[in-house]
Write a protein that holds these residues in place. Sequence first.
Motif, short mmCIF file in Angstrom:
data_model
loop_
_atom_site.label_atom_id
_atom_site.label_comp_id
_atom_site.label_asym_id
_atom_site.label_seq_id
_atom_site.Cartn_x
_atom_site.Cartn_y
_atom_site.Cartn_z
N ILE A 1 0.88 -1.32 -0.15
CA ILE A 1 -0.06 -0.03 -0.11
C ILE A 1 0.94 1.36 -0.01
CG2 ILE A 1 -1.46 1.38 1.48
CD1 ILE A 1 -2.92 -1.27 2.39
N HIS B 1 0.86 1.29 -4.11
CA HIS B 1 -0.70 1.60 -4.44
C HIS B 1 -1.27 2.93 -3.86
CE1 HIS B 1 -0.91 -2.50 -5.96
NE2 HIS B 1 -0.46 -2.77 -4.91
N TRP B 2 -0.77 3.51 -2.98
CA TRP B 2 -1.18 4.61 -2.19
C TRP B 2 -1.33 5.91 -3.07
CZ3 TRP B 2 -3.56 5.05 2.21
CH2 TRP B 2 -3.87 6.58 2.80
N ASN C 1 -1.98 5.82 -6.19
CA ASN C 1 -3.08 5.49 -7.02
C ASN C 1 -4.48 5.59 -6.43
OD1 ASN C 1 -1.20 4.93 -9.34
ND2 ASN C 1 -0.65 3.07 -8.20
N GLY C 2 -4.47 5.92 -5.35
CA GLY C 2 -5.93 6.18 -4.59
C GLY C 2 -6.45 4.88 -4.15
N TRP C 3 -7.79 4.88 -3.93
CA TRP C 3 -8.50 3.74 -3.40
C TRP C 3 -8.73 2.57 -4.35
CZ3 TRP C 3 -9.61 1.66 1.02
CH2 TRP C 3 -10.51 0.71 1.22
N TYR C 4 -9.37 2.80 -5.70
CA TYR C 4 -9.79 1.76 -6.40
C TYR C 4 -8.77 1.06 -7.21
CZ TYR C 4 -14.22 4.44 -5.87
OH TYR C 4 -15.04 4.94 -5.00
N GLY D 1 -5.25 0.75 -7.00
CA GLY D 1 -5.36 1.32 -5.85
C GLY D 1 -5.00 0.43 -4.69
N ILE D 2 -5.43 0.97 -3.53
CA ILE D 2 -5.23 0.14 -2.15
C ILE D 2 -6.37 -1.04 -1.95
CG2 ILE D 2 -3.88 2.08 -1.39
CD1 ILE D 2 -6.19 2.62 0.70
N GLU D 3 -7.52 -0.68 -2.67
CA GLU D 3 -8.60 -1.49 -1.92
C GLU D 3 -8.38 -3.18 -1.77
OE1 GLU D 3 -12.28 -1.47 -4.34
OE2 GLU D 3 -11.45 -1.38 -6.02
N VAL E 1 -6.36 -3.74 1.30
CA VAL E 1 -7.29 -3.32 2.35
C VAL E 1 -7.89 -4.75 2.63
CG1 VAL E 1 -8.98 -2.06 3.58
CG2 VAL E 1 -7.06 -1.08 2.24
#
Length: 131
Positions: A84, A88-89, A91-94, A102-104, A107
């Motif tokens: 993350i 990935h951070w 690149n946002g959540w998705y 992203g990080i989803e 998580v």
Amino acid sequence: MKKNFYLRSALSVILLMHSVVSIFSGDVNDFGRHYLDTIGFSPFGIYLAWAVKLIHLFSVFLIWSDRYVKIVSFLNMPILFLGIYLVHWQNGWYVVGGGANGIEFNVLLICCFLQLIFTESHSEKIEKRSS
């Protein structure tokens, strides 16, 4: 039947595919040399990349055999947190849809490992009964 059968199955498939494919494609070497080495892990980037993939690979067999599941979880969660932070951070959540990479997904995997940590395994129940 083992507790969290579907969760264990899904984690096993994800870890297996994430490790085996990158090992055979050579991506693990590229990630170590061309990414980790360039962000400050040189000359250990390739070793770290291989350590991550081997932890993922051995985790599959330990999860399937219901052995050392908590240790497996504790080994994989820092890898996912570092993924993350380092990858990935920015690149946002998705992962897809509202963005990309992203990080989803990380998580969700961390939450799955937390579930395994806080769920009593079959072998732990047997040990408690015999004490």
